[in-house]
Design an enzyme around this catalytic site. Structure first.
Site, mmCIF file in Angstrom:
data_model
loop_
_atom_site.group_PDB
_atom_site.id
_atom_site.type_symbol
_atom_site.label_atom_id
_atom_site.label_comp_id
_atom_site.label_asym_id
_atom_site.label_seq_id
_atom_site.Cartn_x
_atom_site.Cartn_y
_atom_site.Cartn_z
ATOM 1 N N GLU A 187 -75.582 9.225 0.189
ATOM 2 C CA GLU A 187 -76.387 10.434 -0.022
ATOM 3 C C GLU A 187 -77.884 10.139 -0.049
ATOM 4 O OE1 GLU A 187 -73.853 9.410 -1.905
ATOM 5 O OE2 GLU A 187 -72.284 10.837 -1.368
ATOM 6 N N ASP A 247 -60.872 18.550 -9.741
ATOM 7 C CA ASP A 247 -61.612 17.294 -9.534
ATOM 8 C C ASP A 247 -62.199 16.728 -10.822
ATOM 9 O OD1 ASP A 247 -60.980 17.305 -6.913
ATOM 10 O OD2 ASP A 247 -62.990 17.647 -6.142
#
Lengths: 232, 313
Positions: B58, B117
Site C-alpha cells: 500500500e 473479518d
C-alpha cells in the site's frame, strides 16, 4: 557482479567543466546548509558529482525539485509513477531517482523495486549514493545491506557498480542504462560521504549537521581552492 | 424514487469510476491486491490498460499514485480503509498531502460493518487519520447515489481526496431526482426543532429511520447528512446549534477524531451547545455478522432511536 565493461572517456574540456560545476555545487551546498543552520552536508557532498552530471548534461529539465521525497523510501515509488505515466502516454522521457544506501533499509524501496520490475519500467534508472554511512554509524554495522547489487538483480534490475566520483563512469553507466530494454536499471555508485571537505569526509557526524562559522570558513576555503586549481 | 435493490457503496464507487473514465482518459486506477473487494475490478475489466495492480504494498501504491499525479494523471488508489489510511498514512501525508497532489484515495471495508473479518480489518480511525492531513478532503457517502456524485465531485476537485467505502449492501434512500452533492455542504434530510442529529456514511439511513420513528414519540429531530467530514460544513452546524440548541452526532467510527469531534470543534468555537457523540466508543470491534455488529454497537435504527430518546429525556 559484472563491472562496467568499457568506460568511455569524456573530452578533457568537458570533464574539466563538469568538475568545476561539481565544485560549485559543493560550494552552494555548504553555503546553503550554513545559512539555513540545518541540512545534510554529508550526503549532498557525496552525491554532488552524480547530481552535477544529471543536471548539467543528462537531463532536459530546469534544475529543481520534481517531487518532494524527503521522507526516506518514498522517492522510488514516485519515480515509478512518473515512469509509468511516460509509458502510458507514449512519451520518451526517462526518470532518475537517487537514493541513499541507508535508505535501502526502507521496505518501501523494495516494494517499489518489485513494481518497477513487474511493469518493465526500462525508462527508470535508480542511482544509489553508496557512501557507507548513515545516522547511527556505518551502514554495515547498523543494518547490513550486504550485497546490494545482488538484491537489485534478484528484483529484476540491470545493475551497474561504479565510482560515483568518476564522471567517465557516471556517463558510461547512464548511457548504458538507456540501452537496457524491458527492465529498470540500478546504478550503485560508491561514494565518499562529505566528499570535497576534508574534515567532513567519511565522518558519520556530518550526516545532518550545519557547520559553525569557523568550520564554514575552512570548508569554503578548501572548496574555493579546489575550484581555483580547476580554473587555473 | 429510491430503488429497492441494496448496493454497497464500494460497488457504486467501481461503477462510478467506469462512467467517469469514459470521458476522462487521464483517470487511472490502482489497487493493492483487493480489486475484487474494493470493486475496482469493475474498472479493471472495462479499462485493463488503465488499471495497475501494485500487489500487497500500500505504501508503494500511494507513492506511485503521487508520481502519476505529478505527471498529469488523475489516479484513484483503492485498498481497505485500514491499509490505505493506516499502513500508508505517512506516504499519504508526505508524498500526496504535502505537495497537494491530485490523488484520490478510496478506503473500502471501513467501520465495523466489515463484519466477519474482525477487529484487524474494521477500520474506525480512517476519518481521524485523514482529517489531520492539511488540504485533504474527506468524504463519507451514505448510499449509491451519493457515492456516484461524490466520485464525480472528487474528480472535479483538484487536490487530494479520501473517500470512505462500505462493504455492506445497503438501501438507497436518496432521491436521484432531488439530490445534489457539493463537497463541504451537508444535506438536511428532515427538518425539526427539538434536536439536530448529524450523521455520516452508512448510518445516515439508520438515523433517518430513527428520527422518523421518534416523531411518534413527540421528538421532532432535525437530521443532517454530513457526507463531507472535511471541510466540515460550519454554516449548517451553527444554524442547527442556534435553532435546535442541541446536537447528536452519529458515525460508524471512533467517537475520537471523526464526525463528532469535527462538529464539536465548530460548536465550541462558534455556538457552544451540548453535543452527544454516538459511535464506536474508543474500543476495537470484533468478528461477527455486519448487521449484528451494528445492532450491538447501537448503530442500527432501533439502537439509535433508543439512544436518542434516552439523551432527550
Amino acid at each position: 557482479m559484472p563491472e562496467m565493461e568499457e568506460t568511455v572517456r569524456m573530452e578533457n574540456q568537458e570533464l574539466l567543466e563538469m568538475e568545476k560545476n561539481a565544485c560549485k555545487v559543493r560550494l552552494y551546498t555548504v553555503e546553503g546548509v550554513f545559512n539555513a543552520k540545518s541540512g545534510h552536508p554529508g550526503g549532498s557532498l557525496s552525491a554532488a558529482d552524480i547530481i552535477t552530471y544529471l543536471y548539467f548534461k543528462e537531463m532536459r529539465v530546469t534544475p529543481g525539485v520534481d517531487m518532494s521525497s524527503g521522507s526516506l523510501g518514498q522517492g522510488v515509488s514516485a519515480a515509478c509513477g512518473m515512469a509509468l505515466a511516460a509509458k502510458y502516454d507514449g512519451k520518451d522521457y526517462r526518470v532518475y531517482a537517487m537514493l541513499g544506501d541507508g535508505e535501502c533499509e526502507e521496505g518501501q524501496v523494495w516494494e517499489a523495486a518489485m513494481f518497477a520490475s513487474h511493469y518493465k519500467l526500462d525508462n527508470l534508472c535508480l542511482i544509489v549514493d553508496y557512501n557507507g554511512l548513515q545516522i547511527d554509524g556505518h551502514v554495515e554495522d547498523v543494518a547490513g545491506l550486504k550485497e546490494l547489487d545482488r538484491k537489485f538483480e534478484a528484483f529484476g534490475f540491470e545493475v551497474m557498480n561504479i565510482d560515483g566520483h568518476n564522471f567517465d563512469e557516471i556517463e558510461t553507466a547512464l548511457n548504458k542504462a538507456k540501452t537496457v530494454k524491458g527492465k529498470p536499471c540500478a546504478i550503485i555508485a560508491k561514494t565518499i560521504k562529505g566528499k570535497g571537505v576534508s574534515f567532513m569526509e567519511n565522518q558519520v557526524g556530518w550526516h545532518g549537521k550545519a557547520p559553525n562559522a569557523d568550520e564554514y570558513k575552512i570548508a569554503m576555503d578548501e572548496l574555493n581552492a579546489q575550484l581555483k586549481a580547476l580554473e587555473a | 424514487m429510491a430503488e429497492t435493490k441494496k448496493i454497497a457503496t464500494r460497488e457504486s464507487f467501481g461503477l462510478a469510476l467506469c462512467e467517469l473514465a469514459k470521458e476522462h482518459p487521464e483517470i487511472v486506477v490502482l489497487d493493492a491486491d483487493l480489486a475484487a473487494a474494493t470493486k475496482t475490478d469493475i474498472f479493471k475489466k472495462a479499462y485493463p490498460d488503465r488499471f495497475f495492480d501494485c500487489g500487497i504494498s500500500e505504501g508503494n501504491m500511494i507513492g506511485v499514485a503521487a508520481g502519476l499525479a505529478a505527471a498529469g494523471k488523475v489516479p484513484f488508489a483503492a485498498s481497505f480503509a485500514m491499509f490505505a489510511t493506516g499502513r500508508a498514512y505517512e506516504q499519504i501525508r508526505n508524498s500526496v498531502g504535502y505537495p497537494h497532489l491530485n490523488v484520490k484515495i478510496a478506503g473500502s471495508h471501513a467501520g465495523i460493518s466489515v463484519g466477519e473479518d474482525g477487529a484487524t480489518h474494521q477500520c474506525c480511525e480512517d476519518l481521524a487519520l485523514m482529517r489531520t492531513i492539511p488540504g485533504m478532503v474527506v468524504l463519507n457517502p451514505a448510499d449509491h447515489y451519493e457515492m456516484t456524485e461524490a466520485v464525480k465531485a472528487s474528480y472535479a476537485y483538484n487536490g487530494p481526496v479520501y473517500i470512505r467505502l462500505g462493504r455492506l449492501a445497503i438501501d438507497t434512500f436518496n432521491d436521484p431526482d432531488n439530490y445534489s452533492f457539493e463537497i463541504g455542504k451537508g444535506i438536511t434530510l428532515k427538518e425539526g426543532g427539538d434536536v439536530t442529529v448529524i450523521a455520516t456514511g452508512l448510518v445516515v439511513n439508520e438515523a433517518l429511520k430513527a428520527v422518523r420513528a421518534l416523531e411518534a414519540k413527540g421528538i421532532n429531530a432535525r437530521l443532517i447528512n454530513m457526507h463531507t467530514i472535511k471541510p466540515i460544513d460550519k454554516d449548517i452546524i451553527i444554524k442547527a446549534a442556534k435553532e435546535t440548541g442541541r446536537i447528536i452526532t452519529v458515525e460508524e467510527h471512533n467517537i475520537i477524531g471523526g464526525l463528532g469531534e469535527a462538529v464539536c470543534s465548530v460548536t465550541s468555537e462558534y455556538c457552544p451547545v451540548k453535543v452527544n457523540r454516538i459511535g464506536i466508543e474508543d474500543v476495537f470491534g470484533h468478528s461477527g455478522p455486519a448487521l449484528g455488529l451494528l445492532a450491538e454497537f447501537g448503530l442500527d435504527a432501533e439502537g439509535l432511536e433508543k439512544r436518542i430518546e434516552a439523551i432527550m429525556k
